[in-house]
Design a protein around this motif. Sequence first.
Motif, mmCIF file in Angstrom:
data_model
loop_
_atom_site.group_PDB
_atom_site.id
_atom_site.type_symbol
_atom_site.label_atom_id
_atom_site.label_comp_id
_atom_site.label_asym_id
_atom_site.label_seq_id
_atom_site.Cartn_x
_atom_site.Cartn_y
_atom_site.Cartn_z
ATOM 1 N N ILE A 124 -27.223 0.885 -79.690
ATOM 2 C CA ILE A 124 -28.003 -0.314 -79.395
ATOM 3 C C ILE A 124 -27.703 -1.339 -80.474
ATOM 4 O O ILE A 124 -27.726 -1.028 -81.675
ATOM 5 N N PHE A 125 -27.392 -2.549 -80.032
ATOM 6 C CA PHE A 125 -27.039 -3.643 -80.931
ATOM 7 C C PHE A 125 -28.097 -4.734 -80.739
ATOM 8 O O PHE A 125 -27.971 -5.584 -79.864
ATOM 9 N N PRO A 126 -29.176 -4.704 -81.517
ATOM 10 C CA PRO A 126 -30.245 -5.694 -81.321
ATOM 11 C C PRO A 126 -29.845 -7.080 -81.822
ATOM 12 O O PRO A 126 -29.266 -7.213 -82.900
ATOM 13 N N ALA B 226 -27.995 8.557 -80.944
ATOM 14 C CA ALA B 226 -27.941 7.100 -80.837
ATOM 15 C C ALA B 226 -27.829 6.463 -82.214
ATOM 16 O O ALA B 226 -28.282 7.013 -83.223
ATOM 17 N N VAL B 227 -27.225 5.271 -82.234
ATOM 18 C CA VAL B 227 -27.081 4.492 -83.463
ATOM 19 C C VAL B 227 -27.585 3.078 -83.213
ATOM 20 O O VAL B 227 -27.196 2.444 -82.218
ATOM 21 N N VAL B 228 -28.444 2.592 -84.112
ATOM 22 C CA VAL B 228 -28.801 1.173 -84.146
ATOM 23 C C VAL B 228 -27.765 0.504 -85.037
ATOM 24 O O VAL B 228 -27.673 0.811 -86.231
ATOM 25 N N LEU B 229 -26.972 -0.388 -84.472
ATOM 26 C CA LEU B 229 -25.879 -1.049 -85.194
ATOM 27 C C LEU B 229 -26.240 -2.514 -85.402
ATOM 28 O O LEU B 229 -26.544 -3.222 -84.440
ATOM 29 N N LYS C 212 -37.163 2.382 -82.036
ATOM 30 C CA LYS C 212 -38.181 3.058 -81.228
ATOM 31 C C LYS C 212 -37.834 2.971 -79.741
ATOM 32 O O LYS C 212 -38.035 3.932 -78.992
ATOM 33 N N TYR C 213 -37.299 1.816 -79.332
ATOM 34 C CA TYR C 213 -36.933 1.648 -77.923
ATOM 35 C C TYR C 213 -35.839 2.632 -77.515
ATOM 36 O O TYR C 213 -35.970 3.346 -76.508
ATOM 37 N N SER D 173 -40.858 -6.153 -78.983
ATOM 38 C CA SER D 173 -41.051 -6.093 -80.438
ATOM 39 C C SER D 173 -42.329 -6.852 -80.764
ATOM 40 O O SER D 173 -42.320 -8.084 -80.884
ATOM 41 N N GLY D 174 -43.426 -6.136 -80.844
ATOM 42 C CA GLY D 174 -44.701 -6.751 -81.173
ATOM 43 C C GLY D 174 -45.158 -7.781 -80.161
ATOM 44 O O GLY D 174 -45.794 -8.775 -80.533
#
Length: 359
Positions: A156-158, A125-128, A188-189, A102-103
Amino acid sequence: MLEVGKSGLRLALALALAITGPQAAFAQGKAKGQGAANQYKANTDNREGALNSYVNMDTDDPAAQMELLLQETYATQQRAIENQFILQYGDRIRMDNLNYNSGGELIPAHVFKPKVMVPGRRYPAVVLLHGGFHERFDQWNFPMVDAMVSKGYVVIFPEYRGSRGFGSAIYQNDYGVTDTADVIASGKYIASQPFVDPERVAIVGESRGGMLTLLSIQQAPKLFKAAVDIVGLTDFVAYMAYKPEYRRAEIANTNPSFKGQLPDRNLPAYMAVSPINFVDKIETPLLVMATTGDKIAPLSLHTGRLLDALKARGKVYESKIYENAPGGHTFMHGDTPEQADAKQRVFAWLEKYLGDPAK
């Protein structure tokens, strides 16, 4: 799982230090660890040779020692939570812990996939996103992850910056800035992975996670095909107006963008992280859910105004407002008809815009 509050942890660790801490920490004169860099601090200078400061693991300064113990306790709790998930769901769900870019910073995340994947298939996919001031993936997220993976989604759970359990570098907040950047980067990942269909990625967030959902679809309007905001904060200026003084001071002092100043001294910084100000930028179909009786993000201040703005601007959205759902702000964590209905609405919305997850 029993968790100890932050204040309780600090008290327990302080008592432990008083009993077992090195005597040198209380000797006359300057302790050898004092004056050293006892906390992680990222250097915003991008020139070659510019250095970050890092935690002094050998400090004998009591306050710094307590902070080290606190972070280690959070990390231990996090490992226990992850092990608990594996024990409960490991027969059908694979959990990969990884770091994504991330940057230029590496951000931890959990990626959940079916234990057995169809070769060559590209999954939706879901970003949760979790909520909370310094929260993280925990047992309250287990049922939603299980339901999503069981239906055919990769999740994906960031653990965006501000999360606890991953050391002081990740623990540091910059509300609405670094966390939003990390969430967009996670989208994006996951979209770049060979087992994910990049045209079928959605985002779902609750509370602070709802706020980040809104900021993310405003700042990256083409990235997600569908979005769900549950009891999200929409106006950070309003939020700072009704929080207790200790929380207002903590937010102002620990988030670099606020520069130690409250809104009366630095209003633009708080406006810049308030999604209510950028509804025009939303292009992603959005499902919004909340409840009356919310004592953390009152409906009339947050979700109610968001719905008015979405309607006035002709955005694609649906909404459901529950009447005093049990749990209020945390109604999604209860075994109640309202929670069951909300979960059904989430999956109907995702399927509407991402298609059948089993295909």
